[in-house]
Write an enzyme that holds these catalytic residues in place. Structure first.
Site, PDB file in Angstrom:
ATOM      1  N   TYR A 184       0.853  -1.198   0.000  1.00 48.20           N
ATOM      2  CA  TYR A 184       0.000   0.000   0.000  1.00 48.20           C
ATOM      3  C   TYR A 184       0.881   1.237   0.000  1.00 48.20           C
ATOM      4  O   TYR A 184       1.859   1.308   0.758  1.00 48.20           O
ATOM      5  CB  TYR A 184      -0.884   0.023   1.258  1.00 48.20           C
ATOM      6  CG  TYR A 184      -2.344  -0.202   0.929  1.00 48.20           C
ATOM      7  CD1 TYR A 184      -2.978   0.593  -0.029  1.00 48.20           C
ATOM      8  CD2 TYR A 184      -3.088  -1.183   1.571  1.00 48.20           C
ATOM      9  CE1 TYR A 184      -4.313   0.382  -0.336  1.00 48.20           C
ATOM     10  CE2 TYR A 184      -4.422  -1.391   1.260  1.00 48.20           C
ATOM     11  CZ  TYR A 184      -5.028  -0.599   0.305  1.00 48.20           C
ATOM     12  OH  TYR A 184      -6.343  -0.795   0.000  1.00 48.20           O
ATOM     13  N   GLU A 237      -0.600   4.787  -0.490  1.00 48.79           N
ATOM     14  CA  GLU A 237      -1.439   5.961  -0.767  1.00 48.79           C
ATOM     15  C   GLU A 237      -0.627   7.235  -0.569  1.00 48.79           C
ATOM     16  O   GLU A 237       0.127   7.366   0.399  1.00 48.79           O
ATOM     17  CB  GLU A 237      -2.668   5.960   0.148  1.00 48.79           C
ATOM     18  CG  GLU A 237      -3.726   5.023  -0.403  1.00 48.79           C
ATOM     19  CD  GLU A 237      -4.800   4.681   0.625  1.00 48.79           C
ATOM     20  OE1 GLU A 237      -4.463   4.546   1.801  1.00 48.79           O
ATOM     21  OE2 GLU A 237      -5.957   4.541   0.220  1.00 48.79           O
ATOM     22  N   ASP A 247      -6.522  13.851 -25.015  1.00 52.74           N
ATOM     23  CA  ASP A 247      -6.495  12.447 -24.613  1.00 52.74           C
ATOM     24  C   ASP A 247      -5.761  11.710 -25.738  1.00 52.74           C
ATOM     25  O   ASP A 247      -6.336  11.437 -26.796  1.00 52.74           O
ATOM     26  CB  ASP A 247      -7.942  11.955 -24.466  1.00 52.74           C
ATOM     27  CG  ASP A 247      -8.030  10.469 -24.147  1.00 52.74           C
ATOM     28  OD1 ASP A 247      -7.016   9.772 -24.279  1.00 52.74           O
ATOM     29  OD2 ASP A 247      -9.123  10.011 -23.783  1.00 52.74           O
ATOM     30  N   THR A 266      -3.553   6.288 -21.999  1.00 55.30           N
ATOM     31  CA  THR A 266      -3.394   4.955 -21.429  1.00 55.30           C
ATOM     32  C   THR A 266      -1.960   4.545 -21.699  1.00 55.30           C
ATOM     33  O   THR A 266      -1.245   5.210 -22.463  1.00 55.30           O
ATOM     34  CB  THR A 266      -4.342   3.933 -22.084  1.00 55.30           C
ATOM     35  OG1 THR A 266      -4.159   4.005 -23.499  1.00 55.30           O
ATOM     36  CG2 THR A 266      -5.786   4.212 -21.746  1.00 55.30           C
ATOM     37  N   LYS A 312      -1.792   0.807 -25.083  1.00 54.65           N
ATOM     38  CA  LYS A 312      -2.149   0.731 -26.516  1.00 54.65           C
ATOM     39  C   LYS A 312      -0.859   0.816 -27.329  1.00 54.65           C
ATOM     40  O   LYS A 312      -0.045  -0.086 -27.246  1.00 54.65           O
ATOM     41  CB  LYS A 312      -3.150   1.843 -26.854  1.00 54.65           C
ATOM     42  CG  LYS A 312      -4.483   1.704 -26.095  1.00 54.65           C
ATOM     43  CD  LYS A 312      -5.498   2.715 -26.567  1.00 54.65           C
ATOM     44  CE  LYS A 312      -6.844   2.502 -25.906  1.00 54.65           C
ATOM     45  NZ  LYS A 312      -6.992   3.234 -24.637  1.00 54.65           N
ATOM     46  N   ARG A 362      -1.664  -2.413 -18.754  1.00 53.46           N
ATOM     47  CA  ARG A 362      -2.950  -1.718 -18.784  1.00 53.46           C
ATOM     48  C   ARG A 362      -2.971  -0.655 -17.679  1.00 53.46           C
ATOM     49  O   ARG A 362      -2.829  -0.974 -16.503  1.00 53.46           O
ATOM     50  CB  ARG A 362      -4.052  -2.760 -18.538  1.00 53.46           C
ATOM     51  CG  ARG A 362      -5.313  -2.563 -19.294  1.00 53.46           C
ATOM     52  CD  ARG A 362      -6.063  -3.881 -19.398  1.00 53.46           C
ATOM     53  NE  ARG A 362      -5.715  -4.531 -20.635  1.00 53.46           N
ATOM     54  CZ  ARG A 362      -6.202  -4.182 -21.836  1.00 53.46           C
ATOM     55  NH1 ARG A 362      -7.070  -3.206 -21.945  1.00 53.46           N
ATOM     56  NH2 ARG A 362      -5.810  -4.807 -22.915  1.00 53.46           N
TER      57      ARG A 362
HETATM   58  N1  DSN Z   1     -11.493   0.741 -25.300  1.00 57.51           N
HETATM   59  C1  DSN Z   1     -10.585   1.659 -25.914  1.00 57.51           C
HETATM   60  C2  DSN Z   1     -10.590   1.542 -27.383  1.00 57.51           C
HETATM   61  O1  DSN Z   1     -10.832   0.469 -27.876  1.00 57.51           O
HETATM   62  O2  DSN Z   1     -10.309   2.505 -28.083  1.00 57.51           O
HETATM   63  C3  DSN Z   1     -10.822   3.031 -25.483  1.00 57.51           C
HETATM   64  O3  DSN Z   1     -10.901   3.067 -24.100  1.00 57.51           O
END
Ligand code: DSN
Length: 411
Positions: free
Chosen positions: A45, A47, A196, A222, A225, A231
């Site tokens: 933990y 925090e 984003d 994120t 990707k 993730r």
């Molecule tokens: N789920 C993602 C996508 O496929 O673009 C976006 O969060």
């Protein structure tokens, strides 16, 4: 090993290894990234933030999180990084909190046109907490910067949001900054600029497109990707005056204990992303995506064209079927895609007129340009029912068998 879980994991590895992954938001992290994600950091933990935690025993965890922050800042050339968001949606949730009051106006692109659930969809927290308005794309389905300028003057938003989930073209962040600045110069409401970059973060890290961190007040992403990490989420900024607000919007407002094992994985991935090998990889992703798009177009299918890692295939116009059916047909031969709305959509999102195709994951496993063109042929033959499914499935397996094992990727 828990036998039931082991069985399911083995089946999942078999599915991934035996198929062609074309969902544009998917990718495979390295085994080094995966190893630290399941390390003992999972048991701690922490925090708070490095040097100011609510628990004792955080000296090593502090070192891990500081390293992840420093590597993220260096990779994207910015002054501030928060590596704690559990996901892109959490990052957006916190970014809004840092910049807005409840009920403030946001101007964004709708989900149907390529936006994201958290960009003001009626079913997301975003539209419940803030007053979302939308800008349209131009008739060519591209951003129309003059139209955006007009919408800014009409809506007078507190926040302008760019960065998308299904937009296949370059985004001119510099131009957007200019448009917002000129709007702000004559508006009583100051509009922040948020990007984003979740989908294109890897292309940005490889310096193959404009870096929004140079222009936006706040950038969310994120890490799993095109960045090819675990993730998770990320927030960046060059506005050090916003740092405290962003930090407290993540913890304690949006989240509790950070996932320090995942943060360790982010640190490993950021290191990989900073290497010349990653630039080569990202260049190949763009080449493969274009090769598949162009081959489908050559065969007569209606595609969006591409300037990044994804494109949209209009299956309704091309093959007279909806996206849901196309997704299922392709899945039956081992090609994974997702149905997607397209600009000017006429069908409900659960059916959609298109599918979204991306090459970040397939390229990680070793897809060549020639194979990307072969894959276009397999998609075409499957959706036109030109060849028996068992032959197409065999051809998919042959390509997938020539690639690296998903459990054994090192970059
Ligand atoms: N789920 C993602 C996508 O496929 O673009 C976006 O969060």
């Amino acid at each position: 090993m828990d036998k039931q879980i082991e069985k399911l994991l083995n089946k999942e590895a078999k599915r991934q290894n035996g198929g062609i992954e074309l969902i544009a938001s998917e990718n495979y992290p390295s085994k080094e990234t995966r190893a630290v994600c399941s390390s003992i950091a999972i048991a701690k933990y922490a925090e708070g933030y490095p040097g100011r935690r609510y628990y004792g025993g955080c000296e090593n965890i502090d070192g891990i999180e500081r390293l992840a922050q420093e590597r993220a800042k260096k990779l994207f050339g910015c002054a501030y990084a928060n590596v704690q968001p559990h996901s892109g949606s959490q990052a957006n949730f916190a970014a809004y909190k840092a910049l807005l009051n409840l009920g403030d106006r946001v101007l964004s692109l709708q989900l149907n046109d390529g936006g994201h659930l958290t960009h003001g969809s009626p079913v997301s927290f975003s539209s419940k907490l803030y007053d979302f308005h939308f800008y349209d794309l131009g008739i060519d389905a591209r951003l129309d910067y003059d139209l955006i300028a007009r919408r800014l003057d009409e809506v007078n938003p507190h926040l302008f949001l760019a960065g998308y989930s299904a937009y296949p073209y370059e985004i001119d962040f510099k131009r957007l900054r200019e448009v917002i600045d000129s709007h702000n110069a004559q508006s009583q409401t100051h509009a922040y600029f948020m990007v984003d970059m979740a989908h294109i973060a890897g292309i940005i890290a490889a310096k193959l497109t404009q870096n929004p961190v140079d222009y936006a007040d706040i950038v969310t992403s994120t890490t799993h990707k095109t960045l090819r990490g675990p993730r998770g989420g990320l927030i960046l900024s060059n506005r050090l005056d916003l740092a405290k607000k962003i930090d407290s919007a993540i913890f304690p407002y949006a989240q509790g204990g950070p996932l320090e094992n995942i943060i360790a994985g982010k640190a490993v991935a950021f290191r990989e992303d900073a290497s010349p090998k990653f630039v080569k990889y990202m260049t190949k992703v763009l080449e493969n995506t274009k090769a598949c798009n162009d081959e489908l177009s050559r065969r007569g299918a209606k595609v969006s064209g591409t300037e990044n890692h994804l494109f949209l295939l209009d299956v309704l116009t091309s093959f007279g079927i909806d996206g849901k059916t196309a997704q299922a047909e392709l899945e039956s031969i081992g090609i994974t895609t997702n149905k997607n709305t397209i600009h000017g959509e006429t069908l409900p999102p659960a059916r959609a007129s298109g599918i979204r195709i991306g090459f970040a994951a397939a390229t990680t496993r070793g897809c060549s340009k020639k194979q990307a063109m072969q894959i276009a042929g397999l998609i075409y033959d499957c959706l036109t029912r030109a060849k028996p499914k068992k032959d197409l499935r065999k051809a998919v397996e042959k390509i997938a068998d020539s690639w690296k094992d998903v459990n054994d990727l090192s970059f």
